[in-house]
Each structure stands twice: as structure tokens, then as C-alpha cells.
Design an enzyme around this catalytic site. Structure first.
Site, mmCIF file in Angstrom:
data_model
loop_
_atom_site.group_PDB
_atom_site.id
_atom_site.type_symbol
_atom_site.label_atom_id
_atom_site.label_comp_id
_atom_site.label_asym_id
_atom_site.label_seq_id
_atom_site.Cartn_x
_atom_site.Cartn_y
_atom_site.Cartn_z
ATOM 1 N N ARG A 8 37.876 60.357 17.434
ATOM 2 C CA ARG A 8 36.930 60.086 18.853
ATOM 3 C C ARG A 8 35.986 58.907 18.398
ATOM 4 O O ARG A 8 35.360 58.441 19.300
ATOM 5 C CB ARG A 8 36.544 61.130 19.332
ATOM 6 N N CYS B 150 32.900 59.574 21.718
ATOM 7 C CA CYS B 150 32.273 60.127 20.528
ATOM 8 C C CYS B 150 32.629 61.745 20.106
ATOM 9 O O CYS B 150 33.231 62.046 20.961
ATOM 10 C CB CYS B 150 30.716 60.007 20.190
ATOM 11 N N GLU C 293 54.346 41.553 27.632
ATOM 12 C CA GLU C 293 53.940 42.854 27.193
ATOM 13 C C GLU C 293 54.775 43.940 27.138
ATOM 14 O O GLU C 293 54.949 44.532 26.148
ATOM 15 C CB GLU C 293 52.432 43.025 28.033
ATOM 16 N N HIS D 299 67.457 28.371 32.582
ATOM 17 C CA HIS D 299 67.273 27.442 31.471
ATOM 18 C C HIS D 299 67.571 28.018 30.250
ATOM 19 O O HIS D 299 67.069 27.445 29.194
ATOM 20 C CB HIS D 299 65.897 26.973 31.583
ATOM 21 N N ASN E 289 27.751 61.993 24.094
ATOM 22 C CA ASN E 289 29.090 61.349 24.285
ATOM 23 C C ASN E 289 28.904 60.877 25.778
ATOM 24 O O ASN E 289 28.950 61.994 26.514
ATOM 25 C CB ASN E 289 30.346 62.268 24.021
ATOM 26 N N GLY E 290 29.111 59.545 25.802
ATOM 27 C CA GLY E 290 29.072 59.231 27.273
ATOM 28 C C GLY E 290 28.283 58.078 27.445
ATOM 29 O O GLY E 290 28.100 57.145 26.377
ATOM 30 N N LYS F 233 55.833 46.046 23.690
ATOM 31 C CA LYS F 233 55.566 47.144 23.545
ATOM 32 C C LYS F 233 57.045 47.968 23.008
ATOM 33 O O LYS F 233 56.992 48.671 22.090
ATOM 34 C CB LYS F 233 55.374 47.966 24.854
ATOM 35 N N GLU G 60 58.139 46.484 19.374
ATOM 36 C CA GLU G 60 57.224 47.057 18.163
ATOM 37 C C GLU G 60 57.256 48.426 17.887
ATOM 38 O O GLU G 60 57.021 48.874 16.666
ATOM 39 C CB GLU G 60 55.692 46.535 18.450
ATOM 40 N N TRP H 265 31.304 56.566 18.187
ATOM 41 C CA TRP H 265 31.929 55.171 18.561
ATOM 42 C C TRP H 265 31.006 54.404 19.631
ATOM 43 O O TRP H 265 30.914 54.802 20.633
ATOM 44 C CB TRP H 265 33.302 55.518 19.375
ATOM 45 N N LYS I 13 47.424 48.479 12.596
ATOM 46 C CA LYS I 13 46.675 48.334 13.813
ATOM 47 C C LYS I 13 45.276 47.186 13.948
ATOM 48 O O LYS I 13 45.255 46.727 15.149
ATOM 49 C CB LYS I 13 45.708 49.777 13.932
HETATM 50 C C1 AGP Z 1 49.682 45.344 20.273
HETATM 51 O O1 AGP Z 1 50.500 46.423 20.625
HETATM 52 C C2 AGP Z 1 49.947 44.786 18.637
HETATM 53 N N1 AGP Z 1 49.608 46.088 18.153
HETATM 54 C C3 AGP Z 1 49.276 43.679 18.494
HETATM 55 O O2 AGP Z 1 49.987 42.714 19.142
HETATM 56 C C4 AGP Z 1 47.665 43.402 18.534
HETATM 57 O O3 AGP Z 1 47.641 43.353 20.181
HETATM 58 C C5 AGP Z 1 47.358 42.228 17.991
HETATM 59 O O4 AGP Z 1 47.424 42.160 16.566
HETATM 60 C C6 AGP Z 1 46.043 41.707 18.253
HETATM 61 O O5 AGP Z 1 45.158 42.712 17.720
HETATM 62 P P1 AGP Z 1 43.695 42.564 18.280
HETATM 63 O O6 AGP Z 1 43.494 42.920 19.793
HETATM 64 O O7 AGP Z 1 42.809 43.816 17.822
HETATM 65 O O8 AGP Z 1 42.912 41.347 17.832
#
Ligand code: AGP
Length: 611
Positions: free
Chosen positions: A27, A2, A484, A507, A100-101, A488, A491, A74, A606
Site C-alpha cells: 500500500r 498508505c 494501449e 495502407h 491514510n487519505g 496490454k 506484454e 505512499w 515495472k
Molecule cells: C505499461 O503497461 C508498461 N509496463 C510500460 O510501457 C510503461 O508504461 C513504461 O515503461 C513507462 O513507465 P513509466 O510510466 O513509469 O515512465
């Protein structure tokens, strides 16, 4: 996480607080509040939602007050609401606090204070602090704060005001940041530097177990335990506002990568007994009988959260011994689901708003399953529609590419594995102790390794920033980490990258291998190490460019790979959590070198709240 702001001095306090909160919104931004002293009475205004809602309310409030506190929240305990927004008051209304904590023992304290007649008006952990200070209040606020926090377990950064001592504010901190600002026209407190920059660049960093008494023309620091005065240096900050919001990091993503030790710690804090490894997850809301009656677990998520689910499958089947299905939410919601009351469905989501995951949750409930979500946003839609939620305490994740939320999800899933294994008696006490210890050690290990890994990945990023393709390989619970790492990279750098189970190479993907194909493989000395190494040999035989992430004690890696990223040895089950870190840093460095918008990559959002 927060944001706190406080001021006492010659200037009007409300504009200072509101501007400071605006600069701390990264925050936390699910609710906000302000309090100031007017004619000897504390005036408190709080709003759910963004800070703009509070600003709108304050437009109609006329005051020349010169002392006050503010907070942008938050939520960790208690959903976002006006009642749960800070500041919180004691019974008299003469004392207010912003925090905050995480107060780990807040339920115990709340019961004790309620028994003494204190009346609570919120669901937060913070409010117990206001009543606890009230219990110790005689004629000096600083003394009462010092006595009260001795009973607190957890983390706190506090700002406290008492109308009976109108000429001062009290600040205190333990494992949550708090910085003081000093200037000829007043004294400031804030969770982070950005809130201070419009008014002063001269700051004093409070250290853990320190407190301060702020007056219009002075700022004195004391030890929290015995109240002895502490001499502190005033430092001058030369960041600009943009840099300061990212705590000096160039991007939120890099800041959030480096916040992972704290995020992991905050996620297991108060849930894991560090000595015994016993886990307590009351938020699941299911009895031992209900948990004992489960015959299957179904994990459902998207993107990075789906990768966390894939790792959890290995853990849950290994330690709990029941079948685990993992589904991408957009597939889960359209296939014939065989669910029911004996299946626990676990949606995993950082945002708690992902449309496909939410749709899957609703289907699972219709089919009679218990839905326990794992989420980072208190009060988000997925949490409100779940039967229970295990929150990750990663704090707001601003970068579109998920990092600290991912490792916090893994932490929460590991806690769930331990908890279910302990409830269903498939984990012995010794195993609980060993696994719990392994998790407790992770924040420090990651904290120590981050600077070195950043250095190493910067170098490797230089070598591969112009690559057109990338292949990531892993086996076992590290296969999802290969996925993953590839996600990263693709994207944020827009390089085509694929994660593959290393055993799948023959394969098809091996056709891709040539001198231009970088191949990153996760090669810890685990139970499938020899198999992985033979995959690496297959790549070498076709002149692929190898990057190996493996044990720092494994000298053989240097004989078969152009690049080696040595990692400390940790419990085999937690290798996925640790080995994610260099892959995050590699993607960050390459995207940077390619001039990409790291925090807001093209075409992405996001939170994907549409199908
Ligand atoms: C992850 O780096 C991406 N931004 C994306 O794959 C994300 O994980 C996915 O959209 C799921 O989002 P969520 O965890 O908010 O459900």
C-alpha cells in the site's frame, strides 16, 4: 494509499505493528513509522525508505509496551522523509496520529492553526489533523477526534493515541478503508486484512463516517456525526495471506483495474470544483502570464504513458488551441529539439524513474523550457528535477502492466486541459461545467460497469486465448487506446498484437486479415463513427473476426460484428478513458487463460531505469 496498523492488548505491540506493516507494504513503501506508549510517554520512531530501515532501528529498542500505532507511507503531499513520515504529533507530543487519505483543505486549516500558534514540523496534509484534534482536546480523545474531523474536507482513515488516555486507541474513517480485529488478547486496527491475519480472523469493517474506541478487551463503534453507538457484526475471514494482500483478487493487476474508480476520484479530488468545472492546479507553479505566453506544448513519455500523451494531444489542441507535440522519450532525447521558454515540456511517468523520460526532461531544461511532469510517485527523480509536478493519486501500482496509473494520467491530463483552457480563456464557463461534470461522473460509471465488463471479457477471452495475432483499431483520441489495448495484450499474454489508426488499414495491415485474425475496433458514435464502420466492413469482407466496443444504444454493431461490447454513452472526450477498461480486462483474461505470470510478465520490469 498508505498502510495503518494499531494494537492494544496483552501482547507486546512492536512486533505486531512491524509484522502488520510488512503485510501492508504494497500500500506504500517510501517511509514508515511506529509509536508506542512507554512509562506514560509516547515513543516515536520514523525512517525514510523501506520498512526494513525502521525494523533495523527497532532492533535496538527494548520495550514491553502493549499499545501503539504504525504507518507505511505512499506520499501524496510532502516528499518521502523522516519528517514527513507518520506518526505525526501535536504541539505537546502527547497526541499522535497515523492517516491514510487526502485532506483537501489542509492549507486553509494549516493557516488557521498556525495563526493560533501551532507549530508544524512537516509538509504533509496529515499533520493538520494532529493539531486540529489538539485544538478540541479536553478530557476525552474520542470526542476531540469527532469534533476535529467535522472541519476536514477529503478522505481519511485515522489511528489516534493520547498519552493522557493510555488505555485506548481511537479509529475513524471516511472514504479510506479501516478494518478492526478482535481477539481475546487484544484489539487491532488496520488499513487492510493482511495485517490482522497472523493474530485474528475475526474482523469488524468500519463504514464511512464511523469511529471506534479500541481497548484491550473491547471495541465500541460510534457514528462520527453525533457519537451514537453503532452495533456491528463480527465477520470471520477465510482468505490466506497471499489472497488478502490482493484484497481477494487473484493478481495485483486485476485489483488495480478495479481500483480505477477510486484512483480517478483521488486524482481530481481537491483540484476540480464539481459544480463549476473550474480547475485549480497550484502545483504547476507558473503564473497566468507565463501560461498565457506558451506557444507550444511538448509531451514526452514511454510505453503506456506515451499513449496517455497521445490522447492528451487531442484534448489540448481542441480546447487550448496551441500546437502539441508528442514524443517517445527515447526518440525525443536524440533528435534536434526546437524548444525554449515559450514551450512547456510535460514528461509523463508512473514511476518517475524511466531513464529515457528523465533524459528528455534534462534536455528540455537545458534548452530553457518549463518542465511540468505528471507522475505517480512523490519525490521520484523526475519530480525532483521538474519545475512542477501534477501528481496522479493512483496509489502504488504493483502489476507491471500499467492500468490505474494510465487512467489516472488521463485524468490529470484532462484536468490540465481544463486548467489551461480556463487560464487562457479558450473554454467558456458552460464548457467548463459540462467537461467537469463529465469527469466527475466517470468513477461511478466505471464502478458500475466493471463487473459486467469483466464477465463479458472473460467470455471473449475464452474465444481468443489461442490466437497468434491481434489487431486493435481506433480513430481520433481512441487510436491511442487501440495502441494501449495492444500493448496490454502483448506484454502479459505474449500474443503479437498491434494497435493501428483505423484509417491506415488500407495502407498495409489489411493484408493481415483472414479468418484467424481477431480485430478489435473501438466504435463509439463519435464524429468519425461512419469512417470507422466502413473500416469494419473492409475487415468483414475479408473474413476477419470482429470484436466491436461501442455504444450500448447502437444496435447496428450486432449486424457487423461477431462480438459486441456495449458501453454507456459518455462525453465524447472521455470515451478514451472509459473504453480502456474492457481492453485491460481482455488482456488480463487472455493472459490468465494462457497461464502467464500476469503481475510479473517475462522480460519486463515495472520501471525501466536503464536506456
Ligand atoms: C505499461 O503497461 C508498461 N509496463 C510500460 O510501457 C510503461 O508504461 C513504461 O515503461 C513507462 O513507465 P513509466 O510510466 O513509469 O515512465
Amino acid at each position: 494509499m498508505c498502510g495503518i496498523v494499531g494494537y492494544i492488548g496483552q501482547r507486546r505491540v512492536v512486533p505486531i505493528i512491524l509484522e502488520g506493516l510488512k503485510r501492508l507494504e504494497y500500500r506504500g513503501y517510501d517511509s514508515a513509522g511506529i509509536v508506542f506508549l512507554q512509562d506514560g510517554v509516547l515513543q516515536k520512531y520514523r525512517c525514510e525508505g523501506k520498512l526494513a530501515n525502521l525494523e533495523e532501528v527497532m532492533d535496538d529498542v527494548l520495550t514491553n509496551s502493549r499499545v501503539g500505532l504504525g504507518h507505511t507511507r505512499w506520499a501524496t503531499h510532502g516528499p518521502p522523509s523522516e519528517a514527513n513520515a507518520h506518526p505525526h504529533s501535536d504541539c505537546s507530543g502527547d497526541l499522535v496520529i497515523v492517516h491514510n487519505g487526502i485532506i483537501e483543505n489542509y492549507q486553509t486549516l494549516r493557516r488557521e492553526l498556525t495563526a493560533k500558534g501551532h507549530v508544524f514540523t512537516s509538509q504533509t496534509d496529515t499533520e493538520v489533523l494532529a493539531h486540529l484534534i489538539e485544538e478540541h482536546l479536553e478530557d476525552d480523545l474520542a470526542t476531540a477526534v469527532r469534533e476535529a474531523v467535522k472541519k476536514v474536507e477529503g478522505s481519511f482513515a485515522l489511528g489516534v493515541m493520547w498519552s493522557k488516555q493510555p488505555d485506548l486507541l481511537v479509529a475513524a474513517r471516511y472514504q479510506s478503508p479501516l478494518v478492526l480485529g478482535v481477539h481475546e488478547n487484544g484489539t487491532f486496527m488496520a488499513s487492510d486484512i493482511p495485517a490482522l491475519l497472523p493474530y485474528t480472523r475475526d474482523v469488524i469493517f468500519l463504514d464511512d463516517e464511523e469511529m471506534a474506541v479500541l481497548k484491550a478487551d473491547s471495541c465500541q463503534v460510534f457514528r462520527l456525526d453525533d457519537g451514537t453507538a453503532v452495533q456491528k457484526d463480527v465477520q470471520t475471514i477465510n482468505w490466506n495471506a497471499g489472497m488478502a494482500e490482493k484484497s481477494g483478487y487473484r493478481h495485483f493487476m486485476l485489483k488495480e483495474i478495479f481500483e480505477q474508480p477510486q484512483a480517478i476520484l483521488n486524482t481530481f479530488r481537491g483540484r476540480l470544483n464539481v459544480e463549476t468545472g473550474i480547475v485549480d492546479l497550484p502545483e504547476i507553479g507558473l503564473s497566468c502570464e507565463e501560461l498565457g505566453g506558451l506557444n507550444r506544448i511538448s509531451l514526452v513519455a514511454c510505453g503506456t504513458s506515451w499513449h496517455a500523451a497521445l490522447v492528451a494531444k487531442y484534448w489540448l489542441e481542441k480546447w487550448v488551441g496551441i500546437p502539441v507535440e508528442v514524443d517517445i522519450a527515447s526518440e525525443f532525447r536524440y533528435r534536434r529539439l526546437l524548444l525554449g521558454p515559450d514551450v512547456m515540456v510535460i514528461p509523463i511517468s508512473q514511476s518517475g524513474e524511466t531513464a529515457d523520460t528523465l533524459a528528455g526532461l534534462r534536455l528540455a531544461k537545458q534548452l530553457g523550457s518549463k518542465v511540468i511532469s505528471i507522475c505517480n510517485v512523490v519525490g521520484s527523480t523526475i519530480t525532483r528535477e521538474s519545475h512542477g509536478t501534477i501528481y496522479t493519486h493512483a496509489g502504488p501500482e504493483i502489476g507491471v502492466a500499467s492500468t490505474k496509473a494510465f487512467t489516472s494520467q488521463l485524468t490529470a491530463l484532462f484536468l490540465l486541459t481544463l486548467y489551461l483552457g480556463q487560464v487562457r480563456k479558450t473554454i467558456t464557463d458552460e464548457q467548463s461545467q459540462e467537461l467537469g461534470r463529465a469527469l466527475v461522473d466517470m468513477p461511478n460509471i466505471i464502478e458500475q460497469e466493471l463487473p459486467r465488463l469483466q464477465e463479458e471479457m472473460n467470455g471473449i477471452g475464452e474465444a481468443f486465448s489461442r490466437s497468434r495475432d491481434f489487431l486493435y483499431l481506433g480513430r481520433g483520441a481512441n487510436f491511442p487506446i487501440a495502441l494501449e489495448g495492444a500493448l496490454k495484450l502483448k506484454e502479459i499474454s505474449y500474443i503479437h498484437a498491434e494497435g493501428y489508426a483505423a484509417g491506415e488499414l488500407k495502407h498495409g495491415p489489411i493484408a493481415l486479415i483472414d479468418r484467424d485474425m481477431p480485430v478489435l475496433a473501438l466504435a463509439p458514435q463519435d464524429s468519425v463513427y461512419r469512417k470507422l464502420i466502413s473500416n469494419v466492413e473492409e475487415v468483414k469482407a475479408r473474413h476477419g473476426r470482429m470484436i466491436l466496443v461501442g455504444s450500448q444504444n447502437d444496435s447496428a454493431l450486432h449486424e457487423i460484428s461477431e462480438y459486441v461490447i456495449p458501453m454507456p454513452d459518455v462525453h465524447e472526450d472521455l470515451i478514451p478513458l472509459l473504453y480502456t477498461i474492457p481492453l485491460q480486462l481482455l488482456a488480463y483474461q487472455i493472459a490468465n487463460l494462457r497461464g502467464c505470470d500476469v503481475d510479473q510478465p517475462r522480460n519486463l520490469a515495472k520501471s525501466v531505469t536503464v536506456e
